[in-house]
Design an enzyme around this catalytic site. Structure first.
Site, PDB file in Angstrom:
ATOM      1  N   GLU A  39      41.157  67.600 -12.634  1.00 44.46           N
ATOM      2  CA  GLU A  39      42.148  66.802 -12.027  1.00 44.46           C
ATOM      3  C   GLU A  39      41.731  66.390 -10.505  1.00 44.46           C
ATOM      4  O   GLU A  39      41.908  65.221 -10.305  1.00 44.46           O
ATOM      5  CB  GLU A  39      43.521  67.487 -12.204  1.00 44.46           C
ATOM      6  CG  GLU A  39      43.986  67.753 -13.473  1.00 44.46           C
ATOM      7  CD  GLU A  39      44.242  66.240 -14.087  1.00 44.46           C
ATOM      8  OE1 GLU A  39      44.483  65.196 -13.462  1.00 44.46           O
ATOM      9  OE2 GLU A  39      44.400  66.407 -15.285  1.00 44.46           O
ATOM     10  N   TYR A 122      50.864  64.784  -7.950  1.00 45.50           N
ATOM     11  CA  TYR A 122      50.525  64.217  -9.191  1.00 45.50           C
ATOM     12  C   TYR A 122      49.511  65.563  -9.856  1.00 45.50           C
ATOM     13  O   TYR A 122      49.486  65.978 -10.870  1.00 45.50           O
ATOM     14  CB  TYR A 122      49.658  63.267  -8.982  1.00 45.50           C
ATOM     15  CG  TYR A 122      48.555  63.009 -10.200  1.00 45.50           C
ATOM     16  CD1 TYR A 122      49.101  62.665 -11.524  1.00 45.50           C
ATOM     17  CD2 TYR A 122      47.254  63.502 -10.426  1.00 45.50           C
ATOM     18  CE1 TYR A 122      48.389  62.681 -12.692  1.00 45.50           C
ATOM     19  CE2 TYR A 122      46.375  63.422 -11.327  1.00 45.50           C
ATOM     20  CZ  TYR A 122      46.823  63.005 -12.432  1.00 45.50           C
ATOM     21  OH  TYR A 122      45.910  63.225 -13.458  1.00 45.50           O
ATOM     22  N   ASP A 140      49.810  59.064 -12.249  1.00 39.98           N
ATOM     23  CA  ASP A 140      48.650  58.375 -11.738  1.00 39.98           C
ATOM     24  C   ASP A 140      48.686  57.000 -11.789  1.00 39.98           C
ATOM     25  O   ASP A 140      49.723  56.492 -12.215  1.00 39.98           O
ATOM     26  CB  ASP A 140      47.221  58.998 -12.266  1.00 39.98           C
ATOM     27  CG  ASP A 140      46.908  58.400 -13.709  1.00 39.98           C
ATOM     28  OD1 ASP A 140      47.859  57.735 -14.345  1.00 39.98           O
ATOM     29  OD2 ASP A 140      45.845  58.501 -14.116  1.00 39.98           O
TER      30      ASP A 140
END
Ligand code: SF4
Length: 363
Positions: A39, A122, A140
């Site tokens: 990520e 996020y 995102d």
């Protein structure tokens, strides 16, 4: 959620994801650490570019502890070429914090994740939902585009208030069952079907739920404020070699190419003369006085918000050649282990392949 049936939307996206999702290495693991690495890496990097880096990174640092105990140089070297080097330093700091605060186990609570260095809402939502099945949104740029179209949001999606509204919409959509797959499905739809310029609506599993599509305005959304023009900034760098060792400086921890080793030099004032500016930069950064000889290569590099254009000059030390703090003479053999500015590594390889004698004759 608005006039779009959220259970329909989640169910359709999940069915589509099951049938169509791309097989990516971080989707073959349930290890929260590896999901965290992926990520962070994908925050500013395209999937195709990120895959080999991800595999190298988790091969080199297979656990939180291995990363936490690595040196800054090792971590930056593994990240070299990916750009946005602050991510690597933050990930390194996050691994240390996980080891200290959570005994080496990545926390599952989005609020705990959010408190780790460099982890924003996020990434916290993505790791909590994908690795731990927590019902948290992960929004995102791809998800923003899809939701702006599905809900026909006409406001500027770069505005914080609009982003907060989209996050609220996403939070209400995330199902209790398979929240991580839902988040990935939404982002995957944006990455593969609902693209920025030409959304492939006839292949979209939620076409009949999409308000923008129904009204024929999907190509006009999302709206963003006009991006500012990217300025071109002149740069000069010095190639100083002595007894087969190259003079390098460590770039500051903040800013562009932070923490990487670099040839001396950098941005110069627009009105300055290349050679005079380079002499000053080399003296300030290394303590060495140099004579600037011929230009050996051009430099052109685009960052997200500025472009560098300039030249790399061969320079010869004048007087004492001991390098000051933050500078070093590096043996060619040491370069492989040092995190180097990638376009300097390429330039050094090109110069080495020419050989010193021929390189000296280059204009
Ligand atoms: S119908 Fe078109 S615009 Fe709407 S979500 Fe699907 S691909 Fe995007």
């Amino acid at each position: 959620v608005g006039d779009v049936a959220s259970t329909d939307l989640a169910g359709r996206l999940l069915a589509w994801f099951d049938a169509r999702h791309r097989d990516l290495p971080w989707r073959r693991t349930t290890d929260p650490y590896r999901i965290l690495v992926a990520e962070v890496l994908l925050q500013r990097t395209r999937v195709a570019t990120g895959v080999p880096y991800y595999e190298r990174f988790v091969g080199r640092f297979p656990t939180v502890e291995a990363l936490a105990r690595a040196s800054d140089v090792e971590v930056l070297r593994a990240w070299e070429g990916l750009g946005f080097y602050r991510r690597a330093r933050n990930l390194h700091a996050a691994a240390k914090a996980i080891l200290e605060r959570h005994g080496g186990a990545v926390p599952s609570d989005p609020a705990d994740l959010d408190r780790l260095p460099g982890i924003g809402p996020y990434t916290a939502g993505a790791v909590a939902s994908v690795a731990f099945g927590r019902r948290a949104p992960a929004v995102d740029g791809n998800a923003i585009r899809v939701l702006a179209r599905v809900y026909r949001i006409r406001e500027d999606v770069s505005a914080p208030s609009v982003q907060a509204r989209i996050r609220d919409l996403a939070a209400a959509l995330v199902p209790v069952d398979r929240p991580g797959d839902f988040n990935q499905a939404l982002m995957e739809l944006g990455a593969t079907v609902c693209g920025p310029a030409a959304p492939a609506c006839p292949s979209c599993p939620i076409e009949d739920l999409c308000v923008a599509r129904r009204e024929g305005v999907e190509r006009t959304l999302p709206r963003t404020a006009k991006p500012r023009a990217v300025p071109t900034v002149p740069v000069v760098f010095a190639y100083v070699e002595m007894r087969r060792r190259v003079l390098l400086v460590r770039r500051p921890d903040g800013g562009l190419l932070a923490g990487l080793w670099s040839l001396p030099g950098g941005e110069r004032p627009p009105a300055a003369d290349d050679r005079a500016a380079l002499r000053d930069l080399v003296r300030d950064q290394t303590g060495l006085r140099v004579r600037v000889e011929e230009a050996w290569a051009t430099v052109g590099h685009a960052f997200s918000h500025r472009r560098w254009a300039g030249s790399l000059y061969r320079c010869v030390p004048v007087g004492a050649a001991s390098a000051g703090p933050g500078a070093r003479w590096a043996d060619r053999g040491d370069l492989a282990d040092l995190p180097l500015v990638p376009f300097h590594r390429r330039a050094l390889a090109t110069l080495a392949s020419r050989g010193p004698a021929s390189a000296r004759r280059e204009p």
